[in-house]
Scaffold this active site. Structure first.
Site, short mmCIF file in Angstrom:
data_model
loop_
_atom_site.label_atom_id
_atom_site.label_comp_id
_atom_site.label_asym_id
_atom_site.label_seq_id
_atom_site.Cartn_x
_atom_site.Cartn_y
_atom_site.Cartn_z
N LYS A 149 17.03 -1.01 -36.52
CA LYS A 149 18.32 -0.47 -36.95
C LYS A 149 19.42 -1.55 -36.86
CE LYS A 149 17.12 3.80 -37.96
NZ LYS A 149 15.66 4.04 -37.81
C1 LIG Z 1 15.36 5.66 -37.37
C2 LIG Z 1 15.76 7.00 -37.79
C3 LIG Z 1 15.73 8.12 -36.93
C4 LIG Z 1 15.07 8.11 -35.58
O1 LIG Z 1 15.28 7.07 -34.78
P1 LIG Z 1 14.22 6.55 -33.68
O2 LIG Z 1 15.14 5.84 -32.75
O3 LIG Z 1 13.28 5.63 -34.36
O4 LIG Z 1 13.59 7.72 -33.05
C5 LIG Z 1 16.22 9.32 -37.38
N1 LIG Z 1 16.70 9.46 -38.62
C6 LIG Z 1 16.73 8.44 -39.49
C7 LIG Z 1 17.31 8.66 -40.84
C8 LIG Z 1 16.25 7.18 -39.11
O5 LIG Z 1 16.24 6.18 -39.99
#
Ligand SMILES: *Cc1c(COP(=O)(O)O)cnc(C)c1O
Length: 441
Positions: free
Chosen positions: A226
């Site tokens: 992210k």
């Molecule tokens: C990455 C993501 C999540 C969840 O995040 P994690 O930290 O990987 O559990 C939820 N929603 C969206 C749209 C994402 O891209």
């Protein structure tokens, strides 16, 4: 082949630019060569001494847990510090860190009172975590069409409202936002909760406010790919104190955190363990201080690449309700037809240019077309009858409006590491491949 040496944790990241398979990153950690396919948004690309310093602060005391141990921790409270930074940087009253973005969504839903039998309206284009979280609280995901914003179509949301609807959950996909004014209006009219899954749009804004801070609550993910990362982590942001207090307790077994030590805490409700560790929070603290730098580079690289595609009349771009608020982590573009788009994807693959270009319609885990496990209601333990019935019904549900958009959409991930030369090279090659295919049609 370009080699980029990242000094933290002795990880060497080599960036194999332009070879054949779809994603080419090789992480050589302590001498082991591992090839992984990644979906990138770039916090980990600029990782180094700052993160190491914050992590070392925690290692010096050895107190890896965010709660308690007040004496031995010698004033080091990384999770608390990161929560404070999040409220300041994104402009919200409260922030509760969690172990992941998925657990942040689950926690937010619990704190907002969403549970058994409640319907949550969400888009059919998102990451699987969005519906995983809905199912985890016993609720029913109601998947609806997206529009050219690549997020919830407000008209589709309206049409899906029933007496069981409790919440509308827009997902601000690929760095940019849903039409929040329209969704807010619908939620106000129908007394629904607005929960923003802003996991992919850290640093994006809508009319001056940070994505994730506009609804009743919003979440970010700080997983490894992210915009900023903790390795693993997430956060719930809210301006509602009650939602925050419940989130705080829920993520730590229902502790009220009001006792003189953990043993003296009361448990006003049943919770869970979705805590973040001090080590993860430490990484995030270093990353959030770099967010403005990340966003500046991201926006510049995005705009630079865009000029090459803008020169092609057949290429259109994603609709962005507030252009100035696009975090620019992706450049999402459309071609005139599915056929043409598929041909461009093949051409890019053939030329070894597909890396970083995502054709979600057939790729990966982001669109309903690939969610067979969801449509077949494949759960390890029994789901409720209502959940099972709603999932199986997806087998008969068509999403022609979304298909018409997603089948023509390619999202190009924007790297922070690109040099001007690489952007030029990438842009020229991408545009040439598109023109070549258009010429054949
Ligand atoms: C990455 C993501 C999540 C969840 O995040 P994690 O930290 O990987 O559990 C939820 N929603 C969206 C749209 C994402 O891209």
């Amino acid at each position: 082949m370009n080699a980029v040496f990242v000094n933290a944790l002795d990880v060497i990241l080599t960036f194999d630019y332009g070879s054949k398979a779809s994603s080419k990153y090789y992480f050589s950690t302590f001498g082991t060569l591992v090839k992984i396919q990644i979906f990138l948004m770039p916090g980990f690309e600029l990782f180094g001494d700052e993160e190491r310093k914050e992590v070392n602060d925690v290692l010096e005391t050895g107190i890896l847990m965010r709660y308690g141990f007040d004496g031995p921790r010698k004033g080091i409270w990384k999770a608390l510090e990161l929560e404070k930074a999040i409220t300041e940087v994104f402009g919200c009253n409260h922030a509760q860190l969690t172990s992941s973005g998925t657990s942040a969504l689950t926690t937010a839903m619990c704190a907002l009172g969403i549970g058994a039998g409640d319907e949550v309206i969400m888009p059919c284009f998102t990451f699987v975590a969005s519906f995983e979280a809905v199912l985890s609280v016993g609720a029913i995901p109601v998947l609806v069409d997206i529009d050219e914003t690549l997020t919830l179509d407000p008209a589709a949301v309206k049409a899906a409202i029933t007496s069981k609807t409790k919440c509308v959950m827009p997902v601000h996909m690929c760095g940019s936002m849903a039409d929040l004014d329209a969704l807010k209006l619908i939620c106000a009219e129908h007394h629904l909760i607005l929960l923003e899954d802003a996991c992919q749009s850290i640093g994006g804004t809508y009319k001056g406010k940070s994505l994730g801070t506009i609804g009743d609550a919003g979440t970010f993910s700080f997983d490894f790919v992210k915009t900023i990362t903790c390795a693993e982590g997430g956060v719930i942001m809210t301006n509602n104190k009650e939602v925050f207090v419940k989130s705080d307790g829920y993520t730590d077994h229902g502790h009220d955190h009001l006792g003189v030590d953990r043993g003296a805490d009361l448990h006003p409700f049943i919770g869970y363990n979705f805590r973040i560790s001090e080590l993860h929070a430490a990484v995030g603290l270093a990353q959030i201080r770099k967010l403005n730098t990340f966003l500046t580079i991201q926006k510049r690289n995005n705009k630079a690449l865009r000029t090459y595609l803008e020169a092609i009349p057949e290429v259109n771009f994603r609709k962005v309700p507030d252009e100035s608020g696009d975090s620019c982590s992706f450049l999402s573009w459309f071609l005139p037809s599915e056929e043409l788009t598929k041909a461009v994807v093949s051409e890019l693959k053939e030329q070894g240019l597909l890396a970083g270009n995502f054709y979600w319609f057939v790729n990966n885990w982001h669109y309903i077309s690939k969610w067979d496990h969801l449509k077949n209601a494949v759960t390890l333990n029994p789901a409720s009858e209502a959940q099972k019935a709603s999932l199986l019904a997806l087998q008969q549900t068509q999403f022609p409006a979304s298909d018409a958009i997603m089948s023509r959409c390619i999202s190009t991930a924007i790297s922070l590491l690109w040099t001007d030369e690489q952007i030029k090279d990438k842009g020229e090659k991408l545009a040439a491949a598109i023109r070549k295919v258009i010429g054949k049609f």
